[in-house]
Design a protein around this motif. Structure first.
Motif, PDB file in Angstrom:
ATOM      1  N   THR A 173     -19.183  30.099  11.393  1.00  0.00           N
ATOM      2  CA  THR A 173     -17.931  30.677  10.897  1.00  0.00           C
ATOM      3  C   THR A 173     -17.108  29.634  10.138  1.00  0.00           C
ATOM      4  OG1 THR A 173     -16.873  30.296  13.055  1.00  0.00           O
ATOM      5  CG2 THR A 173     -17.831  32.487  12.666  1.00  0.00           C
ATOM      6  N   ASP A 174     -17.168  28.381  10.568  1.00  0.00           N
ATOM      7  CA  ASP A 174     -16.490  27.317   9.815  1.00  0.00           C
ATOM      8  C   ASP A 174     -17.115  27.157   8.430  1.00  0.00           C
ATOM      9  OD1 ASP A 174     -14.725  26.810  11.852  1.00  0.00           O
ATOM     10  OD2 ASP A 174     -15.748  25.007  12.579  1.00  0.00           O
ATOM     11  N   ALA A 175     -18.454  27.261   8.373  1.00  0.00           N
ATOM     12  CA  ALA A 175     -19.138  27.153   7.082  1.00  0.00           C
ATOM     13  C   ALA A 175     -18.760  28.312   6.171  1.00  0.00           C
ATOM     14  CB  ALA A 175     -20.650  27.110   7.297  1.00  0.00           C
ATOM     15  N   LEU A 176     -18.656  29.509   6.734  1.00  0.00           N
ATOM     16  CA  LEU A 176     -18.204  30.651   5.934  1.00  0.00           C
ATOM     17  C   LEU A 176     -16.798  30.404   5.387  1.00  0.00           C
ATOM     18  CD1 LEU A 176     -19.385  33.718   8.079  1.00  0.00           C
ATOM     19  CD2 LEU A 176     -20.356  32.955   5.913  1.00  0.00           C
ATOM     20  N   LYS A 177     -15.957  29.850   6.216  1.00  0.00           N
ATOM     21  CA  LYS A 177     -14.570  29.574   5.809  1.00  0.00           C
ATOM     22  C   LYS A 177     -14.513  28.556   4.674  1.00  0.00           C
ATOM     23  CE  LYS A 177     -10.203  27.774   7.669  1.00  0.00           C
ATOM     24  NZ  LYS A 177      -9.521  27.280   8.894  1.00  0.00           N
ATOM     25  N   HIS A 178     -15.279  27.497   4.785  1.00  0.00           N
ATOM     26  CA  HIS A 178     -15.145  26.375   3.854  1.00  0.00           C
ATOM     27  C   HIS A 178     -16.054  26.476   2.629  1.00  0.00           C
ATOM     28  CE1 HIS A 178     -12.525  24.325   6.612  1.00  0.00           C
ATOM     29  NE2 HIS A 178     -13.455  24.290   7.566  1.00  0.00           N
ATOM     30  N   ALA A 238     -25.474  27.113   8.313  1.00  0.00           N
ATOM     31  CA  ALA A 238     -24.266  26.300   8.168  1.00  0.00           C
ATOM     32  C   ALA A 238     -24.578  24.984   7.465  1.00  0.00           C
ATOM     33  CB  ALA A 238     -23.647  26.045   9.541  1.00  0.00           C
ATOM     34  N   THR A 239     -25.693  24.372   7.867  1.00  0.00           N
ATOM     35  CA  THR A 239     -26.100  23.108   7.237  1.00  0.00           C
ATOM     36  C   THR A 239     -26.451  23.311   5.761  1.00  0.00           C
ATOM     37  OG1 THR A 239     -26.944  22.265   9.339  1.00  0.00           O
ATOM     38  CG2 THR A 239     -27.758  21.213   7.331  1.00  0.00           C
ATOM     39  N   GLN A 240     -27.203  24.357   5.462  1.00  0.00           N
ATOM     40  CA  GLN A 240     -27.600  24.630   4.086  1.00  0.00           C
ATOM     41  C   GLN A 240     -26.408  24.975   3.199  1.00  0.00           C
ATOM     42  OE1 GLN A 240     -30.741  27.646   4.871  1.00  0.00           O
ATOM     43  NE2 GLN A 240     -32.121  26.238   3.822  1.00  0.00           N
ATOM     44  N   MET A 241     -25.472  25.740   3.745  1.00  0.00           N
ATOM     45  CA  MET A 241     -24.282  26.100   2.970  1.00  0.00           C
ATOM     46  C   MET A 241     -23.483  24.863   2.586  1.00  0.00           C
ATOM     47  SD  MET A 241     -23.024  29.470   5.068  1.00  0.00           S
ATOM     48  CE  MET A 241     -21.518  29.660   4.101  1.00  0.00           C
ATOM     49  N   SER A 245     -23.129  23.753  -1.285  1.00  0.00           N
ATOM     50  CA  SER A 245     -21.769  23.745  -1.821  1.00  0.00           C
ATOM     51  C   SER A 245     -21.408  22.373  -2.376  1.00  0.00           C
ATOM     52  CB  SER A 245     -20.780  24.157  -0.733  1.00  0.00           C
ATOM     53  OG  SER A 245     -19.446  24.083  -1.207  1.00  0.00           O
ATOM     54  N   GLU A 246     -21.757  21.321  -1.643  1.00  0.00           N
ATOM     55  CA  GLU A 246     -21.464  19.959  -2.107  1.00  0.00           C
ATOM     56  C   GLU A 246     -22.293  19.619  -3.346  1.00  0.00           C
ATOM     57  OE1 GLU A 246     -22.183  17.621   1.353  1.00  0.00           O
ATOM     58  OE2 GLU A 246     -20.206  18.027   2.239  1.00  0.00           O
ATOM     59  N   GLN A 247     -23.514  20.123  -3.389  1.00  0.00           N
ATOM     60  CA  GLN A 247     -24.373  19.885  -4.553  1.00  0.00           C
ATOM     61  C   GLN A 247     -23.804  20.561  -5.800  1.00  0.00           C
ATOM     62  OE1 GLN A 247     -28.332  21.431  -4.010  1.00  0.00           O
ATOM     63  NE2 GLN A 247     -28.858  21.191  -6.159  1.00  0.00           N
ATOM     64  N   LEU A 255     -24.028  36.195  -3.408  1.00  0.00           N
ATOM     65  CA  LEU A 255     -25.434  36.290  -3.796  1.00  0.00           C
ATOM     66  C   LEU A 255     -26.206  35.031  -3.431  1.00  0.00           C
ATOM     67  CD1 LEU A 255     -25.291  38.076  -7.296  1.00  0.00           C
ATOM     68  CD2 LEU A 255     -26.185  38.986  -5.135  1.00  0.00           C
ATOM     69  N   GLU A 256     -25.564  33.884  -3.570  1.00  0.00           N
ATOM     70  CA  GLU A 256     -26.222  32.620  -3.226  1.00  0.00           C
ATOM     71  C   GLU A 256     -26.455  32.512  -1.722  1.00  0.00           C
ATOM     72  OE1 GLU A 256     -24.660  29.777  -6.900  1.00  0.00           O
ATOM     73  OE2 GLU A 256     -23.364  30.109  -5.158  1.00  0.00           O
ATOM     74  N   LEU A 257     -25.496  32.979  -0.927  1.00  0.00           N
ATOM     75  CA  LEU A 257     -25.699  32.974   0.529  1.00  0.00           C
ATOM     76  C   LEU A 257     -26.749  34.001   0.928  1.00  0.00           C
ATOM     77  CD1 LEU A 257     -25.142  32.038   3.357  1.00  0.00           C
ATOM     78  CD2 LEU A 257     -23.077  33.465   3.408  1.00  0.00           C
ATOM     79  N   ASP A 258     -26.763  35.158   0.272  1.00  0.00           N
ATOM     80  CA  ASP A 258     -27.791  36.159   0.547  1.00  0.00           C
ATOM     81  C   ASP A 258     -29.185  35.575   0.330  1.00  0.00           C
ATOM     82  OD1 ASP A 258     -25.807  37.976   1.105  1.00  0.00           O
ATOM     83  OD2 ASP A 258     -25.984  39.060  -0.801  1.00  0.00           O
TER      84      ASP A 258
END
Length: 338
Positions: A173-178, A238-241, A245-247, A255-258
Motif C-alpha cells: 500500500t505504501d508503494a501504491l501511494k508513492h 512493491a519492490t518492482q514498483m 518508478s525510480e528508473q 497500465l504499467e502496474l497491470d
C-alpha cells in the motif's frame, strides 16, 4: 448424497477424516473382528451389511479395485489367513471362512465405508452414506464450535503468517501511494487484481462464496498458504514498483502496474506457489466450509489426512487460544522488536 457415488474426491474427503471414521465406527456398529490392529470384515459379512450379493461386491472390486485397496481391502493367504480363521473361531462366525480357501479378500472398516459410497443398488448403502454425511457435519461443527468461517485460523502457522503478511501488505500500500499515479480507489482495485491473479476471484466474489458479512475482512478467513502467496506477490510488486518508478523518474501508470502484475502471475518461479494456493483454497473450502469456488473447480483435490489433523486435531487451537499461549506471545514480541 449422490455425489459420494460419483466423486472420488468427495469419498476421499470422508475417508481421510480420522475423526469422522472413528465416530462412524462407534455409531454404525457394523461388527467385524479385530485382526492385525483393525476391524476386518469378510466378503460375506459385507454382503450382509450392505444387503447385496457377493457377486455385486466382486463387480465393484473389479471396477474400483485401486480405490478399495487404498482404503484397506486386501487379499490374504498363508499364515495371515490362518490367523484370521483363529480370530473367527467362535460358533457364530467360524463357518464364514472355508478351510479349503487358499486366499481370502477382507475389508477394513474404511473399505466397507468406501464400498458403501460406491454401491448404488442398496438402500442400506444409501442409509450408511446419509449417516456419513451427517457425521461429517457434526464432527466439523463440534470441532469448530459450529462456525467454519475462521477454521483457517486453527492452523498453528496462521498467526505468524498473518502477522508477516500484514507487513507485506503495508509495503504494497505504501508503494501504491508513492509510485502509482492514480486516485484513492487504487487500493481496492489493485487488491482485487492481486486476488484475481492468485485465485481468480475478487474480494466481493470471495465473500459471496463464503457467505461473509460486509464488515468481514477476507484475509482473516484465508489459509496460511494463501496468505504467504499474497504476501510474496505484494512484496515483489512493491519492490518492482519502486525500482521502475525510480528508473523512469516518475510514478507508474495503471497500465504499467497491470503489466507488472501480469508478469508476476505468469512468472515461472511464482507459478507453483499460485497453483498450490488455488488448490488449497478450493479443496479445503469445499471439504470444511461446503463452499464451492467455481472458478477454481479444476484445482479441487482430495483433502489429505494431515489437513484434518491441522484444522480439527488435538494440536489445532482457536486464535484466542493461540494468542493466550506464552510461546506465541514471545515470538510475536521478537517480531515486533526487529
Amino acid at each position: 448424497m449422490s455425489e459420494l457415488t460419483t466423486s472420488a474426491v468427495a469419498r476421499s474427503n470422508v475417508l481421510n477424516n480420522p475423526y469422522v471414521i472413528s465416530e462412524l465406527e462407534t455409531h454404525l456398529a457394523l461388527g467385524g473382528v479385530s485382526f492385525e490392529g483393525e476391524t476386518a470384515f469378510t466378503k460375506s459379512q459385507v454382503a450382509q451389511i450392505l444387503e447385496i450379493t457377493e457377486r455385486t461386491i466382486d463387480n465393484y472390486i473389479a471396477s474400483n479395485g485401486d480405490e478399495l485397496i487404498k482404503n484397506g481391502y486386501r487379499v490374504i493367504k498363508g499364515q495371515a489367513l490362518k490367523n484370521l480363521r483363529l480370530a473367527y473361531v467362535d460358533e457364530t462366525n467360524f463357518a464364514d471362512i472355508s478351510n479349503k480357501a487358499p486366499s481370502l479378500g477382507i475389508f477394513s472398516f474404511r473399505a466397507v465405508l468406501n464400498l458403501a459410497m460406491l454401491v448404488t443398488e442398496s438402500e442400506r448403502a444409501k442409509f450408511i452414506r446419509s449417516k456419513m454425511l451427517d457425521m461429517v457435519i457434526d464432527v466439523i461443527a463440534q470441532k469448530t464450535g459450529g462456525n467454519t468461517k475462521y477454521i483457517n485460523q486453527r492452523d498453528s502457522d496462521y498467526l505468524l503468517t498473518a502477522y508477516s503478511e500484514d507487513v507485506y501488505r503495508k509495503q504494497f500500500t505504501d508503494a501504491l501511494k508513492h509510485y502509482l499515479e492514480m486516485g484513492n480507489t487504487k487500493y481496492g482495485i489493485y487488491t482485487n487484481k492481486i486476488y484475481k491473479a492468485i485465485f481468480c476471484e475478487n474480494a466481493q466474489e470471495y465473500k459471496k462464496i463464503l457467505d461473509l458479512a460486509k464488515k468481514d475482512n477476507v484475509r482473516d478467513t484465508m489459509y496460511s498458504e494463501v496468505l504467504q502467496v499474497i504476501g510474496s506477490f505484494e512484496n515483489g510488486l512493491a519492490t518492482q514498483m519502486k525500482e521502475k518508478s525510480e528508473q523512469l523518474g516518475r510514478k507508474l501508470t495503471p497500465l504499467e502496474l497491470d503489466e507488472l502484475i501480469s508478469q508476476a502471475e505468469n512468472n515461472a518461479f511464482n507459478y507453483p506457489h499460485i497453483m498450490m494456493a488455488r488448490s488449497k483454497m478450493a479443496s479445503r473450502d469445499l471439504a470444511f466450509r461446503d463452499a464451492l469456488h467455481q472458478k477454481l473447480e479444476q484445482y479441487i483435490q482430495a483433502v489429505p489426512q494431515g489437513d484434518f489433523e491441522k484444522f480439527l486435531g488435538e494440536k489445532s487451537r482457536s486464535l484466542q487460544e493461540q494468542l493466550s499461549a506464552p510461546e506465541t506471545l514471545a515470538v510475536l514480541k521478537r517480531l515486533k522488536d526487529r
